[in-house]
Scaffold this motif. Structure first.
Motif, short mmCIF file in Angstrom:
data_model
loop_
_atom_site.label_atom_id
_atom_site.label_comp_id
_atom_site.label_asym_id
_atom_site.label_seq_id
_atom_site.Cartn_x
_atom_site.Cartn_y
_atom_site.Cartn_z
N PRO A 143 0.84 -1.21 0.00
CA PRO A 143 0.00 0.00 0.00
C PRO A 143 0.87 1.26 0.00
N PRO A 144 0.47 2.32 -0.69
CA PRO A 144 -0.84 2.53 -1.35
C PRO A 144 -0.81 2.25 -2.85
N SER A 145 -0.32 1.10 -3.23
CA SER A 145 -0.13 0.80 -4.65
C SER A 145 -1.46 0.80 -5.41
N PHE A 146 -1.34 1.05 -6.70
CA PHE A 146 -2.47 0.95 -7.63
C PHE A 146 -1.89 0.55 -8.98
N ARG A 147 -2.70 -0.04 -9.82
CA ARG A 147 -2.20 -0.55 -11.10
C ARG A 147 -2.42 0.48 -12.20
N VAL A 148 -1.33 0.79 -12.89
CA VAL A 148 -1.38 1.70 -14.04
C VAL A 148 -1.27 0.85 -15.30
N ILE A 149 -2.30 0.89 -16.10
CA ILE A 149 -2.37 0.01 -17.27
C ILE A 149 -1.36 0.44 -18.34
N GLY A 150 -0.50 -0.48 -18.74
CA GLY A 150 0.42 -0.24 -19.85
C GLY A 150 1.68 0.53 -19.51
N ILE A 151 2.01 0.66 -18.23
CA ILE A 151 3.13 1.53 -17.89
C ILE A 151 4.46 0.99 -18.39
N ARG A 152 4.66 -0.32 -18.30
CA ARG A 152 5.95 -0.86 -18.75
C ARG A 152 6.13 -0.71 -20.25
N ASP A 153 5.10 -1.00 -21.01
CA ASP A 153 5.20 -0.83 -22.47
C ASP A 153 5.44 0.63 -22.83
N ALA A 154 4.76 1.53 -22.15
CA ALA A 154 4.93 2.96 -22.43
C ALA A 154 6.35 3.41 -22.13
N LEU A 155 6.91 2.94 -21.03
CA LEU A 155 8.28 3.30 -20.68
C LEU A 155 9.28 2.75 -21.70
N LYS A 156 9.02 1.57 -22.22
CA LYS A 156 9.93 0.99 -23.22
C LYS A 156 9.93 1.80 -24.50
N ARG A 157 8.78 2.41 -24.83
CA ARG A 157 8.67 3.14 -26.10
C ARG A 157 9.20 4.56 -26.04
N VAL A 158 9.28 5.14 -24.86
CA VAL A 158 9.65 6.54 -24.74
C VAL A 158 11.15 6.72 -24.97
N SER A 159 11.51 7.86 -25.54
CA SER A 159 12.93 8.20 -25.69
C SER A 159 13.42 8.82 -24.39
N ALA A 160 14.49 8.27 -23.85
CA ALA A 160 14.96 8.78 -22.55
C ALA A 160 16.47 8.58 -22.42
N ASP A 161 17.15 9.66 -22.04
CA ASP A 161 18.56 9.59 -21.66
C ASP A 161 18.71 9.64 -20.14
N ILE A 162 17.67 10.10 -19.46
CA ILE A 162 17.63 10.13 -18.00
C ILE A 162 16.16 10.10 -17.58
N ILE A 163 15.87 9.44 -16.47
CA ILE A 163 14.50 9.34 -15.97
C ILE A 163 14.44 9.93 -14.57
N HIS A 164 13.46 10.78 -14.35
CA HIS A 164 13.21 11.37 -13.03
C HIS A 164 11.94 10.76 -12.47
N VAL A 165 11.99 10.30 -11.19
CA VAL A 165 10.83 9.68 -10.56
C VAL A 165 10.50 10.40 -9.26
N GLY A 166 9.30 10.12 -8.74
CA GLY A 166 8.84 10.70 -7.48
C GLY A 166 7.39 11.13 -7.63
N PRO A 167 6.73 11.45 -6.51
CA PRO A 167 7.25 11.47 -5.14
C PRO A 167 6.83 10.23 -4.36
N LEU A 168 7.40 10.07 -3.17
CA LEU A 168 6.86 9.12 -2.21
C LEU A 168 5.49 9.61 -1.74
N PRO A 169 4.59 8.71 -1.36
CA PRO A 169 4.72 7.25 -1.29
C PRO A 169 4.17 6.52 -2.51
N TYR A 170 4.29 7.12 -3.70
CA TYR A 170 3.81 6.47 -4.92
C TYR A 170 4.90 5.51 -5.40
#
Length: 415
Positions: free
Chosen positions: A100-127
């Protein structure tokens, strides 16, 4: 350079973290980088877990040259409950994905594979799940991943807030990111104490676009709503942990004492606050509660306010304080390590214990009874914002972390 942000919500949602990411994305874009924001279609907080709340259309759009991809959320309750069992297993990766507090985002892994990225920024907690997916994709590609965890430390006297932001699996994730951006020195030190290598944690702070929150018309706001006395303004999410109920209870004490001030609440709200206010609203003739307001109306409210009150215990910095100061308004905040770093009592604002309407009422009355002192506090705060908390100042400090393969973190002490 291609920069990808993985965040739970983004513009047009007007939250502090969303504004932070938008400002950073704008700065990086203006410097010639290509920006993609991968986010969900949630608007209301509750929509992450329940249908029936506001959302945005899923799909692809462009805003100010920033490409935005909004992915839908799966609201299958039994699926979520079943996968949360995996979050009970000892591996930190599974906890990051399913606890918790997880939730399912449909297609997130496929979307990340398709995006052009040289660096990825993530955040915030507690997501945690979204952060993990961005981290996982960066490691799969062998590119850098940076994080702004926006750690809420809460009150020192209990861990009611901090325990949701400082779990072992969350720190395991931060330890493996290339850089962690702390919005305050207090947050930086706390993360180091929790085991994140100090050379990876940078105090970068955050800033605001002054033009977006200043220039309001106080008289127009008062005339529109028939306000004839001083205004106590509470901005942003209306929720118990934001101190919203405490604000109303404090104002009830002042009204009972004959103080002819108005309370203006402006921003989205949790259902718990709405239910509280339903039982009170008809008895409070000097209370105005709005949902989300336009940018102009927000400017007008800030211009009209005598004091901005945000006695919240869930702040990693407090953008509302910066927006109030930009308008030369004094602020009142809950007394915590984060706010003590930002606010100097009786210099640019006042601090009160969280959840104590008596103390809050006394602080509000102190400023209303002495508007001259309140004006001086606001002007000192305004100078602080101009010196330290503009978008330009903050983004210039952060740019090197996006272009370098590894950046040494140098912490300087305040003189």
């Amino acid at each position: 350079m291609n920069v990808t942000f993985v965040v739970p919500r983004f513009h047009p949602y007007p939250g502090g973290y969303e504004k932070y990411v938008l400002g950073l994305a704008r700065g990086l874009s203006s410097a010639g980088n290509t920006i993609t924001v991968l986010t969900t279609n949630a608007f209301d907080l509750e929509y992450f877990w329940m249908k029936g709340f506001r959302s945005l259309p899923a799909g692809r759009e462009t805003f100010e040259g920033i490409e935005i991809l909004r992915l839908p959320i799966c609201h299958g309750r039994w699926r979520r409950r079943a996968t949360r069992l995996l979050g009970l297993l000892p591996r930190w990766e599974l906890k990051a994905r399913f606890a918790p507090p997880s939730f399912r985002v449909i297609g997130i892994r496929d979307a990340l594979k398709r995006v052009s990225a040289d660096i990825i920024h993530v955040g915030p907690l507690p997501y945690n799940q979204l952060m993990y997916e961005g981290f996982r994709e960066a490691r799969r590609r062998g590119i850098r991943v940076v994080v702004t965890p926006c750690t809420h430390l809460g009150e020192e006297r209990n861990d009611d807030v901090s325990r949701d932001y400082t779990q072992e699996f969350q720190m395991a994730l931060l330890k493996q990111c290339d850089n962690t951006f702390a919005l305050t020195r207090a947050e930086r030190q706390s993360l180091i104490d929790l085991g994140v290598p100090p050379e990876k944690v940078a105090f970068t702070s955050a800033g605001i676009d002054l033009s977006e929150v200043t220039g309001g018309e106080a008289e127009a706001f008062c005339r529109k709503y028939g306000i004839t006395g001083p205004i106590v303004l509470h901005l942003g999410m209306k929720a118990p942990d934001k101190g919203s109920i405490c604000v109303v209870e404090a104002m009830k004490r002042l009204w009972n004492a004959g103080i002819q001030a108005w309370l203006v609440l402006a921003g989205p709200s949790l259902r718990s606050f709405d239910e509280y206010l339903q039982h009170e609203d008809s008895k409070l003739s000097r209370l105005l509660s709005f949902g989300l307001v336009s940018d102009q109306e927000k400017k007008d409210a800030l211009a009209a306010a005598a004091v901005v009150v945000q006695p919240s215990r869930v702040e990693s910095l407090g953008f509302v304080y910066l927006e109030a100061w930009a308008n030369a308004k004094p602020v009142i905040a809950a007394d915590m390590a984060v706010t003590r770093e930002l606010i100097t009592p009786r210099c640019n604002g006042l601090l009160v214990p969280f959840g104590e309407p008596g103390y809050l009422a006394a602080a509000i009355r102190h400023i209303l009874d002495d508007p001259g002192e309140g004006e001086k506090m606001g002007l000192r705060g305004q100078q602080k914002v101009h010196d330290e908390y503009t978008y330009e100042a903050v983004t210039s400090r952060m740019f090197p972390y996006f272009v370098a393969k590894s950046t040494p973190v140098k912490e300087t002490r305040r003189k």
